[in-house]
Design a protein around this motif. Structure first.
Motif, PDB file in Angstrom:
ATOM      1  N   ILE A  51       0.846  -1.183   0.000  1.00  0.00           N
ATOM      2  CA  ILE A  51       0.000   0.000   0.000  1.00  0.00           C
ATOM      3  C   ILE A  51       0.889   1.242   0.000  1.00  0.00           C
ATOM      4  CG2 ILE A  51      -1.902  -1.157   1.213  1.00  0.00           C
ATOM      5  CD1 ILE A  51      -1.101   0.363   3.734  1.00  0.00           C
ATOM      6  N   VAL A  52       0.371   2.315  -0.570  1.00  0.00           N
ATOM      7  CA  VAL A  52       1.054   3.608  -0.559  1.00  0.00           C
ATOM      8  C   VAL A  52       0.061   4.622  -0.002  1.00  0.00           C
ATOM      9  CG1 VAL A  52       2.113   5.426  -1.935  1.00  0.00           C
ATOM     10  CG2 VAL A  52       2.553   3.029  -2.502  1.00  0.00           C
ATOM     11  N   VAL A  53       0.335   5.133   1.183  1.00  0.00           N
ATOM     12  CA  VAL A  53      -0.630   6.000   1.865  1.00  0.00           C
ATOM     13  C   VAL A  53      -0.071   7.404   2.040  1.00  0.00           C
ATOM     14  CG1 VAL A  53      -1.758   4.098   3.084  1.00  0.00           C
ATOM     15  CG2 VAL A  53       0.207   5.230   4.126  1.00  0.00           C
TER      16      VAL A  53
ATOM     17  N   HIS B 240      -5.135   7.647   2.832  1.00  0.00           N
ATOM     18  CA  HIS B 240      -5.650   7.161   1.548  1.00  0.00           C
ATOM     19  C   HIS B 240      -4.610   6.274   0.870  1.00  0.00           C
ATOM     20  CE1 HIS B 240      -7.718   7.013  -2.291  1.00  0.00           C
ATOM     21  NE2 HIS B 240      -6.601   7.406  -2.884  1.00  0.00           N
ATOM     22  N   ASP B 241      -5.050   5.096   0.377  1.00  0.00           N
ATOM     23  CA  ASP B 241      -4.170   4.169  -0.316  1.00  0.00           C
ATOM     24  C   ASP B 241      -4.204   4.458  -1.815  1.00  0.00           C
ATOM     25  OD1 ASP B 241      -2.630   2.070  -1.180  1.00  0.00           O
ATOM     26  OD2 ASP B 241      -4.105   0.512  -0.721  1.00  0.00           O
ATOM     27  N   TRP B 242      -3.046   4.737  -2.405  1.00  0.00           N
ATOM     28  CA  TRP B 242      -2.944   5.092  -3.812  1.00  0.00           C
ATOM     29  C   TRP B 242      -2.605   3.900  -4.705  1.00  0.00           C
ATOM     30  CZ3 TRP B 242      -4.157   9.833  -5.893  1.00  0.00           C
ATOM     31  CH2 TRP B 242      -4.398  10.857  -4.978  1.00  0.00           C
ATOM     32  N   VAL B 243      -2.530   2.716  -4.141  1.00  0.00           N
ATOM     33  CA  VAL B 243      -2.272   1.533  -4.970  1.00  0.00           C
ATOM     34  C   VAL B 243      -3.550   1.174  -5.725  1.00  0.00           C
ATOM     35  CG1 VAL B 243      -1.713  -0.928  -4.938  1.00  0.00           C
ATOM     36  CG2 VAL B 243      -0.444   0.657  -3.488  1.00  0.00           C
TER      37      VAL B 243
ATOM     38  N   TYR C  35       4.585  10.473   1.511  1.00  0.00           N
ATOM     39  CA  TYR C  35       3.896   9.190   1.433  1.00  0.00           C
ATOM     40  C   TYR C  35       4.712   8.111   2.149  1.00  0.00           C
ATOM     41  CZ  TYR C  35       1.212  11.436  -2.300  1.00  0.00           C
ATOM     42  OH  TYR C  35       0.422  12.289  -3.023  1.00  0.00           O
TER      43      TYR C  35
ATOM     44  N   ARG D  42       4.215   0.932   2.298  1.00  0.00           N
ATOM     45  CA  ARG D  42       4.205  -0.118   3.319  1.00  0.00           C
ATOM     46  C   ARG D  42       4.035  -1.471   2.616  1.00  0.00           C
ATOM     47  NH1 ARG D  42      -0.219   2.789   7.371  1.00  0.00           N
ATOM     48  NH2 ARG D  42       0.866   4.818   7.504  1.00  0.00           N
TER      49      ARG D  42
END
Length: 200
Positions: A65-67, A72-75, A99, A102
Motif C-alpha cells: 500500500i502507498v498511503v 488514503h491508499d494510492w495503490v 507518502y 508499506r
C-alpha cells in the motif's frame, strides 16, 4: 598427540555451533532495493512502485500500500510478483506530498517480513507519524529499511553466536583436562599382580 586431537575436535565443534546459529539469523530474504528509495524526493508522481528482494518471495500474504497523511491508499491493483521482484500500480494524480510505501511479503523460507519506505513527491512535506506501541510479547517480523537498525540486529546475532562459540570452546577445554586427568590416574594405578618395590 592425543591432547591435540581433543583440542582440534573441540574447536571444530565450537565452529559448527557458531555457523549453525549464524545461518538462521541471515536466512530470511531481505529487501535489496526499492523504487522509490527510502527518503527519496521524486520530481513527479511514480506510476508504479517496485521492491527487489534477495530471493524469490511467495505470493501468499503479499501486500503493498502507498498511503498519504490522510491514510488514503494510492495503490490501484493487487501487487504483481515475479520471482524476487514485487511491483504495484499506482493511481494517477498523486499530489505533491509525503507518502509511505508499506509492504509485507512471505520470504522463501515461509517467514513473513515487512517494512515501511517513506518518500516525498515534489515540494510536499515528508509524512510524519507516531509509531503504534508494539503489543507485549508479540513477535517482531519487520525487515527494517533503516540500515542502522539492520546493523544492530546483525551485531546482536553475531554476539550471540560468539557467546555460544566461546561456550563450545570452554566445553572442549574441560573435556581435554578431564581426559588428561583420567589418563594420569590410570597410569598411576598399579596393575593387579604387580610387584611392590617395597617388597624387594
Amino acid at each position: 598427540m592425543f591432547r591435540t586431537r581433543i583440542f582440534v575436535a573441540g574447536v571444530v565443534v565450537a565452529s559448527a555451533v557458531v555457523l549453525a546459529t549464524a545461518v538462521p539469523a541471515a536466512a530470511h530474504d531481505e529487501l535489496l532495493q526499492s523504487s522509490p528509495a527510502v527518503g527519496e524526493v521524486m520530481t513527479a508522481a511514480p506510476e508504479v512502485v517496485l521492491l527487489s528482494f534477495a530471493d524469490e518471495v511467495l505470493a501468499m500474504g503479499a501486500a503493498v500500500i502507498v498511503v498519504d497523511q490522510s491514510g488514503h491508499d494510492w495503490v490501484a491493483a493487487e501487487p504483481v510478483l515475479d520471482e524476487a521482484t514485487v511491483t504495484a500500480e499506482l493511481e494517477p494524480g498523486m499530489p505533491d506530498a509525503g507518502y509511505e510505501l508499506r509492504w509485507r511479503v512471505v520470504s522463501s523460507d515461509g517467514h513473513p517480513i515487512s517494512g515501511v519506505i517513506p518518500f516525498t513527491i515534489g515540494d510536499g512535506e515528508p509524512l510524519t507519524r507516531t509509531p503504534a506501541p508494539a503489543a507485549a510479547g508479540s513477535a517482531d517480523t519487520t525487515n527494517s529499511t533503516d540500515p542502522q537498525s539492520q546493523g544492530t540486529q546483525e551485531n546482536q546475532g553475531a554476539f550471540r553466536g560468539l557467546l555460544i562459540g566461546m561456550a563450545g570452546a570452554g566445553i572442549a577445554v574441560a573435556v581435554l583436562f578431564l581426559v588428561s586427568f583420567l589418563r594420569r590416574r590410570k597410569a598411576a594405578t598399579p596393575r593387579p599382580g604387580g610387584t611392590d618395590i617395597t617388597d624387594v
